[in-house]
Design an enzyme around this catalytic site. Structure first.
Site, PDB file in Angstrom:
ATOM      1  N   ASN A   1      58.910  56.557  54.068  1.00 28.13           N
ATOM      2  CA  ASN A   1      58.553  56.970  55.427  1.00 28.13           C
ATOM      3  C   ASN A   1      59.619  56.392  56.359  1.00 28.13           C
ATOM      4  O   ASN A   1      59.617  55.201  56.631  1.00 28.13           O
ATOM      5  CB  ASN A   1      57.158  56.425  55.774  1.00 28.13           C
ATOM      6  N   TRP A   2      60.507  57.257  56.803  1.00 25.80           N
ATOM      7  CA  TRP A   2      61.634  56.774  57.612  1.00 25.80           C
ATOM      8  C   TRP A   2      61.216  56.432  59.039  1.00 25.80           C
ATOM      9  O   TRP A   2      61.998  55.870  59.799  1.00 25.80           O
ATOM     10  CB  TRP A   2      62.752  57.827  57.638  1.00 25.80           C
ATOM     11  N   LYS A   3      60.015  56.831  59.422  1.00 26.41           N
ATOM     12  CA  LYS A   3      59.533  56.600  60.793  1.00 26.41           C
ATOM     13  C   LYS A   3      60.568  57.134  61.803  1.00 26.41           C
ATOM     14  O   LYS A   3      61.241  58.132  61.507  1.00 26.41           O
ATOM     15  CB  LYS A   3      59.199  55.124  60.995  1.00 26.41           C
TER      16      LYS A   3
ATOM     17  N   HIS B   1      48.723  57.949  59.698  1.00 26.18           N
ATOM     18  CA  HIS B   1      49.392  56.650  59.675  1.00 26.18           C
ATOM     19  C   HIS B   1      48.831  55.791  60.805  1.00 26.18           C
ATOM     20  O   HIS B   1      48.526  56.296  61.896  1.00 26.18           O
ATOM     21  CB  HIS B   1      50.905  56.829  59.838  1.00 26.18           C
TER      22      HIS B   1
ATOM     23  N   GLU C   1      50.201  53.920  62.791  1.00 27.03           N
ATOM     24  CA  GLU C   1      50.972  53.980  64.038  1.00 27.03           C
ATOM     25  C   GLU C   1      50.554  55.183  64.875  1.00 27.03           C
ATOM     26  O   GLU C   1      50.521  55.113  66.101  1.00 27.03           O
ATOM     27  CB  GLU C   1      52.478  54.004  63.709  1.00 27.03           C
TER      28      GLU C   1
ATOM     29  N   GLU D   1      47.289  51.423  53.297  1.00 23.83           N
ATOM     30  CA  GLU D   1      48.255  50.596  54.022  1.00 23.83           C
ATOM     31  C   GLU D   1      47.515  49.628  54.939  1.00 23.83           C
ATOM     32  O   GLU D   1      47.129  50.011  56.062  1.00 23.83           O
ATOM     33  CB  GLU D   1      49.171  51.479  54.880  1.00 23.83           C
TER      34      GLU D   1
ATOM     35  N   GLY E   1      55.465  46.333  57.997  1.00 19.27           N
ATOM     36  CA  GLY E   1      56.635  45.847  58.737  1.00 19.27           C
ATOM     37  C   GLY E   1      56.606  44.357  59.042  1.00 19.27           C
ATOM     38  O   GLY E   1      57.371  43.877  59.864  1.00 19.27           O
TER      39      GLY E   1
ATOM     40  N   SER F   1      55.128  46.482  53.481  1.00 17.09           N
ATOM     41  CA  SER F   1      56.122  45.502  53.033  1.00 17.09           C
ATOM     42  C   SER F   1      56.419  45.574  51.538  1.00 17.09           C
ATOM     43  O   SER F   1      56.610  44.546  50.885  1.00 17.09           O
ATOM     44  CB  SER F   1      55.689  44.082  53.433  1.00 17.09           C
TER      45      SER F   1
ATOM     46  N   GLY G   1      58.247  51.842  54.003  1.00 18.47           N
ATOM     47  CA  GLY G   1      58.881  51.981  55.317  1.00 18.47           C
ATOM     48  C   GLY G   1      60.287  51.417  55.292  1.00 18.47           C
ATOM     49  O   GLY G   1      61.228  52.044  54.814  1.00 18.47           O
ATOM     50  N   GLY G   2      60.437  50.193  55.773  1.00 22.05           N
ATOM     51  CA  GLY G   2      61.750  49.557  55.943  1.00 22.05           C
ATOM     52  C   GLY G   2      62.676  49.679  54.744  1.00 22.05           C
ATOM     53  O   GLY G   2      63.846  50.064  54.897  1.00 22.05           O
TER      54      GLY G   2
HETATM   55  P1  13P Z   1      56.994  48.802  55.714  1.00 21.01           P
HETATM   56  O1  13P Z   1      57.344  49.115  54.288  1.00 21.01           O
HETATM   57  O2  13P Z   1      58.168  48.703  56.611  1.00 21.01           O
HETATM   58  O3  13P Z   1      56.069  47.629  55.803  1.00 21.01           O
HETATM   59  O4  13P Z   1      56.162  50.072  56.274  1.00 21.01           O
HETATM   60  C1  13P Z   1      55.104  50.570  55.530  1.00 21.01           C
HETATM   61  C2  13P Z   1      54.652  51.843  56.125  1.00 21.01           C
HETATM   62  O5  13P Z   1      54.096  51.885  57.209  1.00 21.01           O
HETATM   63  C3  13P Z   1      54.919  53.078  55.374  1.00 21.01           C
HETATM   64  O6  13P Z   1      54.222  54.158  55.909  1.00 21.01           O
END
Ligand code: 13P
Length: 257
Positions: free
Chosen positions: A9-11, A97, A99, A169, A175, A214, A235-236
């Site tokens: 997920n590149w956000k 998600h 967010e 999640e 993050g 994470s 994510g990251g």
């Molecule tokens: P991180 O891997 O950066 O913690 O993000 C997880 C995430 O929200 C994937 O959708």
């Protein structure tokens, strides 16, 4: 046996240059890797470029996206429809998600409606659920996850989960570098599968449940060694070709055993 799915997920990260480099790097790193489905969800604006890059590199990487609207066309300013996502080759669409639930006030029912609309349009929902830090501390994790899942089951039946993906999640792990332990995640994943099994054993057995929060190359193996963790939503670490490929390889290895 469930085939693992590792999705990036590149956000809100990307540029033409970054998309080009990351997809080239990933295609290289993932050459010859089997036994895992790898997907990426770039920002919508870069789907066209991503589709072309994936085509050029003859890669097996699945294209996804980070959100959908509840309509296929019409007066809905600023939105993107399932048909448009399909038009650019995206099949795995992240919804719910934390967010979006937080910053866009998306309710359980609204997310459930998106889930159903994606299914109606032949797309695969990657349905995110998870509890906040306070809910975790209060021992409400299973209750929160059950409420989010039941919003889909109550409106659309357990069959909605056929060929769908759930991503557990925990919000406090996103993050933050503060990942859930593999054992804790396994316990929640088992409870999610058990909840679905109350309605349908066969759907519970086939549904992919990813862990997200994470995930890094260093901890990936521990998650994938758990029986009910079928992949990861990353994510990251998905913004680095080498790290993301390592996570995908860890899934292939762990689930091949
Ligand atoms: P991180 O891997 O950066 O913690 O993000 C997880 C995430 O929200 C994937 O959708």
């Amino acid at each position: 046996m469930r085939r693992p799915v590792v999705m990036g997920n590149w956000k809100l990260n990307g540029s033409k240059n970054m998309v080009t480099e990351l997809i080239s790097g990933l295609s290289r790193e993932l050459q010859g890797v089997e036994g895992v489905d790898v997907a990426i969800a770039p920002p919508t604006l870069y789907l066209d470029l991503a589709e072309r890059m994936l085509g050029e590199s003859s890669s097996n990487i699945i294209l996804g996206a980070q959100n959908t609207d509840l309509n296929n066309s019409g007066a809905f300013t600023g939105d993107t429809s399932p048909e448009m996502l399909k038009d650019f080759g995206a099949s795995h669409i992240i919804i719910g998600h934390s967010e979006r639930r937080e910053y866009h006030n998306e309710s359980d029912q609204f997310v459930a409606n998106k889930f159903n609309f994606l299914k109606q349009n032949g797309l695969t929902p990657v349905f995110c659920i998870g509890e906040s830090e306070a809910q975790n501390a209060a021992g409400e994790t299973e209750t929160v996850c059950a409420r989010q899942i039941n919003a889909v089951i109550d409106s659309f039946g357990v069959e909605a989960f056929e060929n769908a993906i759930i991503a557990y999640e925990p919000i406090w792990a996103i993050g933050t570098g503060k990942a859930a332990t593999a054992e804790d995640a396994q316990r929640i994943h088992a409870s999610i599968r058990a909840l679905i099994a109350e309605q349908s054993q066969s759907i519970a057995e086939q549904v992919i449940i990813q862990y997200g929060g994470s995930v890094k190359p260093e901890n990936a193996q521990a998650y994938f060694s758990q029986p009910d963790i079928d992949g990861a939503l990353v994510g990251g670490a998905s913004l680095d070709a080498k790290s993301f490929a390592e996570i995908a390889k860890a899934a292939a290895k762990a689930k091949a055993l």
